[in-house]
Design a protein around this motif. Structure first.
Motif, PDB file in Angstrom:
ATOM      1  N   HIS A 267      -1.490   3.732  93.652  1.00  0.00           N
ATOM      2  CA  HIS A 267      -2.001   3.208  95.124  1.00  0.00           C
ATOM      3  C   HIS A 267      -1.653   1.515  95.045  1.00  0.00           C
ATOM      4  O   HIS A 267      -1.972   1.100  94.067  1.00  0.00           O
ATOM      5  CB  HIS A 267      -3.262   3.452  95.537  1.00  0.00           C
ATOM      6  CG  HIS A 267      -3.556   3.319  96.996  1.00  0.00           C
ATOM      7  ND1 HIS A 267      -3.853   1.934  97.323  1.00  0.00           N
ATOM      8  CD2 HIS A 267      -3.627   3.923  97.864  1.00  0.00           C
ATOM      9  CE1 HIS A 267      -4.259   1.837  98.602  1.00  0.00           C
ATOM     10  NE2 HIS A 267      -4.120   3.146  98.832  1.00  0.00           N
TER      11      HIS A 267
ATOM     12  N   TYR B 128      -8.438   6.389  99.089  1.00  0.00           N
ATOM     13  CA  TYR B 128      -7.641   7.086  98.347  1.00  0.00           C
ATOM     14  C   TYR B 128      -8.351   7.675  97.196  1.00  0.00           C
ATOM     15  O   TYR B 128      -7.995   8.766  96.788  1.00  0.00           O
ATOM     16  CB  TYR B 128      -6.576   6.047  97.849  1.00  0.00           C
ATOM     17  CG  TYR B 128      -5.645   6.538  96.680  1.00  0.00           C
ATOM     18  CD1 TYR B 128      -4.532   7.419  97.065  1.00  0.00           C
ATOM     19  CD2 TYR B 128      -6.094   5.999  95.365  1.00  0.00           C
ATOM     20  CE1 TYR B 128      -3.879   8.152  95.835  1.00  0.00           C
ATOM     21  CE2 TYR B 128      -5.076   6.665  94.392  1.00  0.00           C
ATOM     22  CZ  TYR B 128      -4.084   7.539  94.642  1.00  0.00           C
ATOM     23  OH  TYR B 128      -3.528   8.346  93.607  1.00  0.00           O
TER      24      TYR B 128
ATOM     25  N   TRP C 138     -10.325  10.649  98.384  1.00  0.00           N
ATOM     26  CA  TRP C 138      -9.536  11.690  98.419  1.00  0.00           C
ATOM     27  C   TRP C 138      -9.196  12.200  97.298  1.00  0.00           C
ATOM     28  O   TRP C 138      -8.956  13.556  97.123  1.00  0.00           O
ATOM     29  CB  TRP C 138      -8.070  11.104  99.222  1.00  0.00           C
ATOM     30  CG  TRP C 138      -6.927  12.105  99.407  1.00  0.00           C
ATOM     31  CD1 TRP C 138      -7.068  13.137 100.183  1.00  0.00           C
ATOM     32  CD2 TRP C 138      -5.929  12.222  98.657  1.00  0.00           C
ATOM     33  NE1 TRP C 138      -5.826  13.808 100.129  1.00  0.00           N
ATOM     34  CE2 TRP C 138      -5.126  13.276  99.168  1.00  0.00           C
ATOM     35  CE3 TRP C 138      -5.260  11.520  97.699  1.00  0.00           C
ATOM     36  CZ2 TRP C 138      -3.812  14.012  98.522  1.00  0.00           C
ATOM     37  CZ3 TRP C 138      -4.003  12.039  97.130  1.00  0.00           C
ATOM     38  CH2 TRP C 138      -3.237  13.075  97.704  1.00  0.00           C
TER      39      TRP C 138
END
Length: 124
Positions: free
Chosen positions: A61, A115, A118
């Motif tokens: 990320h 993120y 998730w």
């Protein structure tokens, strides 16, 4: 340690280790080196270090520091991380930040946390 890295400076420290700015001897690219001691309560710390390494290796990320690699010795794990300029989060949150910079900064943090969630990871 000194056979693999040239020390530049101490970046920070925490409950389980320290973070150094170093240059690997085989490269001229500066990195952050997280040094995690697994001495003492060896099995618990080693399990934690392996878990952090495994989780971090799965993260990709733009707002999360990239794990470049790792090394292990008898008493330490060495996590080779992307070097982020500008200080650590603790330094950042204690500074007066101009209002126009706060919203983009918070958005980056929220994006990274979304993120992680998730991926099923809760950041403490």
């Amino acid at each position: 340690f000194s056979q693999r890295y040239d020390f530049i400076k101490l970046v920070g420290n925490g409950a389980f280790g320290i973070v150094l700015e170093v240059t690997p001897k085989q490269s001229n690219q500066r990195i952050a080196l997280k040094v995690i001691s697994i001495t003492g309560a060896r099995s618990k710390l080693e399990k934690w270090a392996k878990s952090e390494l495994y989780i971090h290796s799965k993260l990709v990320h733009p707002n999360i520091v990239h794990l470049k690699g790792y090394k292990r010795s008898e008493d330490y794990y060495f996590l080779e991380l992307e070097l982020m300029e500008g200080g650590n989060m603790n330094e950042l949150i204690t500074k007066a930040i101009p209002e126009e910079q706060i919203v983009p900064l918070i958005k980056q943090i929220v994006d990274a946390l979304e993120y992680l969630h998730w991926k099923g990871i809760v950041h403490r």
